[in-house]
Design a protein around this motif. Sequence first.
Motif, PDB file in Angstrom:
ATOM      1  N   CYS A 150      33.094  27.294  34.488  1.00  0.00           N
ATOM      2  CA  CYS A 150      32.709  28.485  33.731  1.00  0.00           C
ATOM      3  C   CYS A 150      31.450  28.306  32.900  1.00  0.00           C
ATOM      4  O   CYS A 150      31.234  29.057  31.948  1.00  0.00           O
ATOM      5  CB  CYS A 150      33.880  28.946  32.866  1.00  0.00           C
ATOM      6  SG  CYS A 150      35.399  29.162  33.807  1.00  0.00           S
ATOM      7  N   CYS A 179      26.830  29.850  35.190  1.00  0.00           N
ATOM      8  CA  CYS A 179      26.010  31.071  35.147  1.00  0.00           C
ATOM      9  C   CYS A 179      25.687  31.469  33.712  1.00  0.00           C
ATOM     10  O   CYS A 179      24.687  32.098  33.442  1.00  0.00           O
ATOM     11  CB  CYS A 179      26.734  32.223  35.818  1.00  0.00           C
ATOM     12  SG  CYS A 179      27.168  31.883  37.525  1.00  0.00           S
ATOM     13  N   HIS A 180      26.598  31.162  32.795  1.00  0.00           N
ATOM     14  CA  HIS A 180      26.386  31.456  31.374  1.00  0.00           C
ATOM     15  C   HIS A 180      27.030  30.313  30.612  1.00  0.00           C
ATOM     16  O   HIS A 180      27.693  29.467  31.222  1.00  0.00           O
ATOM     17  CB  HIS A 180      27.003  32.808  30.983  1.00  0.00           C
ATOM     18  CG  HIS A 180      28.409  33.026  31.506  1.00  0.00           C
ATOM     19  ND1 HIS A 180      29.494  32.316  31.041  1.00  0.00           N
ATOM     20  CD2 HIS A 180      28.884  33.858  32.480  1.00  0.00           C
ATOM     21  CE1 HIS A 180      30.580  32.718  31.683  1.00  0.00           C
ATOM     22  NE2 HIS A 180      30.245  33.642  32.577  1.00  0.00           N
ATOM     23  N   HIS A 186      34.414  39.689  38.930  1.00  0.00           N
ATOM     24  CA  HIS A 186      34.026  39.104  37.649  1.00  0.00           C
ATOM     25  C   HIS A 186      32.759  39.765  37.110  1.00  0.00           C
ATOM     26  O   HIS A 186      31.656  39.365  37.426  1.00  0.00           O
ATOM     27  CB  HIS A 186      33.801  37.590  37.836  1.00  0.00           C
ATOM     28  CG  HIS A 186      33.515  36.865  36.560  1.00  0.00           C
ATOM     29  ND1 HIS A 186      34.485  36.481  35.679  1.00  0.00           N
ATOM     30  CD2 HIS A 186      32.342  36.458  36.009  1.00  0.00           C
ATOM     31  CE1 HIS A 186      33.941  35.863  34.656  1.00  0.00           C
ATOM     32  NE2 HIS A 186      32.636  35.844  34.822  1.00  0.00           N
TER      33      HIS A 186
HETATM   34  C1  HEC Z   1      28.667  33.148  39.498  1.00  0.00           C
HETATM   35  C2  HEC Z   1      28.304  33.195  38.106  1.00  0.00           C
HETATM   36  C3  HEC Z   1      29.423  33.158  37.087  1.00  0.00           C
HETATM   37  C4  HEC Z   1      30.382  32.189  36.922  1.00  0.00           C
HETATM   38  C5  HEC Z   1      30.590  30.910  37.700  1.00  0.00           C
HETATM   39  C6  HEC Z   1      31.187  32.628  35.787  1.00  0.00           C
HETATM   40  N1  HEC Z   1      30.723  33.795  35.275  1.00  0.00           N
HETATM   41 FE1  HEC Z   1      31.435  34.774  33.658  1.00  0.00          FE
HETATM   42  N2  HEC Z   1      29.995  36.191  33.863  1.00  0.00           N
HETATM   43  C7  HEC Z   1      29.060  36.245  34.884  1.00  0.00           C
HETATM   44  C8  HEC Z   1      28.257  37.441  34.744  1.00  0.00           C
HETATM   45  C9  HEC Z   1      27.127  37.865  35.657  1.00  0.00           C
HETATM   46  C10 HEC Z   1      28.732  38.093  33.578  1.00  0.00           C
HETATM   47  C11 HEC Z   1      28.200  39.375  32.958  1.00  0.00           C
HETATM   48  C12 HEC Z   1      27.086  38.948  32.038  1.00  0.00           C
HETATM   49  C13 HEC Z   1      26.506  40.002  31.208  1.00  0.00           C
HETATM   50  O1  HEC Z   1      27.018  41.107  31.139  1.00  0.00           O
HETATM   51  O2  HEC Z   1      25.494  39.655  30.553  1.00  0.00           O
HETATM   52  C14 HEC Z   1      29.818  37.270  33.048  1.00  0.00           C
HETATM   53  C15 HEC Z   1      30.480  37.558  31.884  1.00  0.00           C
HETATM   54  C16 HEC Z   1      31.533  36.819  31.370  1.00  0.00           C
HETATM   55  C17 HEC Z   1      32.232  37.108  30.134  1.00  0.00           C
HETATM   56  C18 HEC Z   1      31.889  38.204  29.137  1.00  0.00           C
HETATM   57  C19 HEC Z   1      30.782  37.691  28.223  1.00  0.00           C
HETATM   58  C20 HEC Z   1      30.372  38.607  27.091  1.00  0.00           C
HETATM   59  O3  HEC Z   1      29.200  38.502  26.689  1.00  0.00           O
HETATM   60  O4  HEC Z   1      31.196  39.366  26.575  1.00  0.00           O
HETATM   61  C21 HEC Z   1      33.239  36.198  30.015  1.00  0.00           C
HETATM   62  C22 HEC Z   1      34.247  36.093  28.906  1.00  0.00           C
HETATM   63  C23 HEC Z   1      33.160  35.320  31.186  1.00  0.00           C
HETATM   64  N3  HEC Z   1      32.108  35.714  31.979  1.00  0.00           N
HETATM   65  C24 HEC Z   1      34.024  34.272  31.444  1.00  0.00           C
HETATM   66  C25 HEC Z   1      33.916  33.422  32.535  1.00  0.00           C
HETATM   67  C26 HEC Z   1      34.900  32.430  32.890  1.00  0.00           C
HETATM   68  C27 HEC Z   1      36.193  32.171  32.150  1.00  0.00           C
HETATM   69  C28 HEC Z   1      34.434  31.785  33.997  1.00  0.00           C
HETATM   70  C29 HEC Z   1      35.106  30.678  34.781  1.00  0.00           C
HETATM   71  C30 HEC Z   1      36.390  31.001  35.349  1.00  0.00           C
HETATM   72  C31 HEC Z   1      33.147  32.378  34.333  1.00  0.00           C
HETATM   73  N4  HEC Z   1      32.887  33.383  33.445  1.00  0.00           N
HETATM   74  C32 HEC Z   1      32.321  31.965  35.360  1.00  0.00           C
HETATM   75  C33 HEC Z   1      28.890  35.305  35.874  1.00  0.00           C
HETATM   76  C34 HEC Z   1      29.648  34.164  36.049  1.00  0.00           C
END
Ligand code: HEC
Length: 165
Positions: free
Chosen positions: A61, A64-65, A88
Amino acid sequence: MKPIKNKKRYLLLTIAIITIGWSTIMGSLTAKVMANPIGSKSVDKVADNYRVGKELYLENCSTCHIAIPPAVLPTETWKTILENPLNHYGTRLEGIIRFNQVLMWQYLSTYSRPISVNEREPKFIAQSRYFFALHPGVDLPSPVGHTSCVECHSRASEFDFRTLD
Ligand code: HEC
Ligand code: HEC
């Protein structure tokens, strides 16, 4: 050969296979933990039972961020995220295996709080009262999201939300 004996032998073999399988999985997970650079720098220590779950969380996790600290979102939100990897926030999380999902869930659910009855489940940090509860009197940017943490938490990318500079 008597069937009873055969059964016993079969059972022993199954136990042996399970034992070997389990130690191989745990061994490779431990090796991954050792190899994870973020994990070793992380300031917040977790109980031994959740260490592997935390490392898997950081590994899956934070590509990407930044890895978001469990306490800023309710338990229900983490559950929804883990259960819907293919939906997601408009993207797809590929390759999260069930076994890792369970370990990550154990870590995330232990280090977050559930929402109250009838409370709406936040999808974003900006909708989470737990995030605001951790920031009493802090002049936060609006809207706040995962990209703004680093403005005050210079080591957010290392999963350090203690250092403030
Ligand atoms: C393939 C890329 C990718 C991966 C790997 C990833 N994410 Fe994300 N995630 C994103 C994107 C794109 C967004 C939307 C970002 C935005 O709105 O700026 C996001 C948004 C989020 C948010 C909301 C953030 C906010 O600013 O409110 C959360 C919580 C989150 N992810 C949790 C997770 C978790 C837990 C995992 C692992 C299971 C994970 N992410 C893995 C791409 C990813
Ligand atoms: C405007 C500056 C600012 C921004 C932006 C900010 N924080 Fe903070 N954060 C703080 C301050 C200051 C504290 C300490 C508050 C206190 O203890 O009274 C804090 C405390 C925390 C804590 C508690 C740390 C602990 O171990 O006690 C967490 C977790 C946290 N922030 C996460 C985040 C996340 C995640 C983001 C991005 C979504 C974020 N913060 C954005 C200033 C900020």
